[in-house]
Design a protein around this motif. Structure first.
Motif, mmCIF file in Angstrom:
data_model
loop_
_atom_site.group_PDB
_atom_site.id
_atom_site.type_symbol
_atom_site.label_atom_id
_atom_site.label_comp_id
_atom_site.label_asym_id
_atom_site.label_seq_id
_atom_site.Cartn_x
_atom_site.Cartn_y
_atom_site.Cartn_z
ATOM 1 N N ARG A 1 0.845 -1.170 0.113
ATOM 2 C CA ARG A 1 -0.110 0.042 0.011
ATOM 3 C C ARG A 1 0.947 1.263 -0.023
ATOM 4 N NH1 ARG A 1 -4.519 2.752 0.843
ATOM 5 N NH2 ARG A 1 -4.505 4.507 2.597
ATOM 6 N N LYS B 1 3.932 1.110 -1.166
ATOM 7 C CA LYS B 1 4.715 1.470 -2.372
ATOM 8 C C LYS B 1 3.637 2.206 -3.493
ATOM 9 C CE LYS B 1 8.017 -2.222 -1.998
ATOM 10 N NZ LYS B 1 7.874 -3.603 -2.433
ATOM 11 N N LYS B 2 2.444 1.749 -3.414
ATOM 12 C CA LYS B 2 1.333 2.202 -4.094
ATOM 13 C C LYS B 2 1.058 3.788 -4.058
ATOM 14 C CE LYS B 2 -3.394 1.463 -5.657
ATOM 15 N NZ LYS B 2 -4.491 1.098 -5.176
#
Lengths: 111, 161
Positions: B7, B9-10
């Motif tokens: 999450r 990273k996103k």
């Protein structure tokens, strides 16, 4: 005594306001470009856009783009590690650069 | 920070793309304004001699680099604009379900606008390949490529009868 809003707050409001208007502007811009497939209607729209008031609003669009773009560069510089003590200087530099570019650009657009 | 969860990273990728698209837009808008709006005031003093003139737009779109320029411009503007609107919505809306609905709506709107923009670009290529039988400018029967130079240099008036 209430504090006067600082340069940072003013920059934030300007960035947000111009950003919302520019994002919403994509819709009518694409709508006009849709008529590229119909040359007669496209030219009729363009003739309408050559009226002084439309050209003035085009210059206004340049103002919005400059305000948002230069403020965006200022934010990126601060995020990239520029010391926060120079944020007011960066804001002033963005305002001066923006005004110079706006008047130069608007002059070309209103010729 | 290392070992970020998916999450994070996103979110980081979204943030990075937002900044990258913004920086790209500064360059693309500089070109766009110089070519379209600053050239002869964006309007034609001599009929047909404007970069916004239909024939001139088509002349540019017939070049692959300009086509790519507009495709990248459209994508960057939509990503940057809708990523910004998404962030603003998240700041003011506390109800999670409403926020999720607004985010979904913004995503759908951005995809629809991207598709519409790409359709305009694809259509322009189809029109270049299969031009209308009657030229709208010189009203001579012929293809757009055959008379686009005339239109670009602006000889003759628009809608000349």
């Amino acid at each position: 005594m209430r504090d006067r809003p600082g340069a940072g707050f003013l920059a934030f409001i300007v960035h947000r306001g111009t950003g919302i208007v520019l994002a919403l502007f994509i819709l009518p811009h694409l709508y006009i470009l849709y008529f590229l497939g119909d040359p007669a209607r496209y030219e009729a729209i363009r003739r309408f856009c050559s009226r002084p008031l439309a050209r003035l609003s085009e210059a206004g669009l340049l103002g919005l783009v400059l305000a948002h773009g230069l403020n965006g560069i200022r934010i990126m510089l601060l995020e990239a590690g520029a010391p926060s003590r120079i944020q007011k200087t960066l804001f002033r530099a963005a305002v001066i650069a923006g005004l110079l570019l706006f008047f130069a650009g608007a002059r070309l657009m209103m010729r | 920070m290392k070992n970020k969860n998916p999450r994070q990273k996103k979110l980081a990728a979204g943030w990075f793309l937002g900044r990258a698209s913004g920086l790209l837009l500064v360059l693309l808008l500089a070109v766009h304004f110089t070519v379209i709006h600053f050239e002869r005031g964006g309007q034609e003093k001599i009929p047909g001699r404007s970069a916004g003139f239909h024939g001139a737009v088509f002349l540019r779109l017939s070049h692959p680099l300009w086509w790519v320029f507009y495709a990248v411009f459209l994508s960057a503007a939509l990503y940057h604009g809708f990523y910004g609107l998404r962030g603003i919505a998240a700041e003011y809306i506390r109800r999670e379900r409403l926020l999720a609905s607004i985010r979904a709506g913004l995503l759908a709107a951005s995809i629809a606008l991207w598709a519409a923009g790409m359709l305009i670009l694809v259509n322009s290529q189809l029109l270049l390949a299969n031009p209308p039988a009657l030229c709208y400018k010189c009203h001579a029967r012929g293809s757009i490529p055959s008379c686009r130079a005339i239109r670009f240099f602006g000889f003759g008036a628009i809608n000349k009868k």
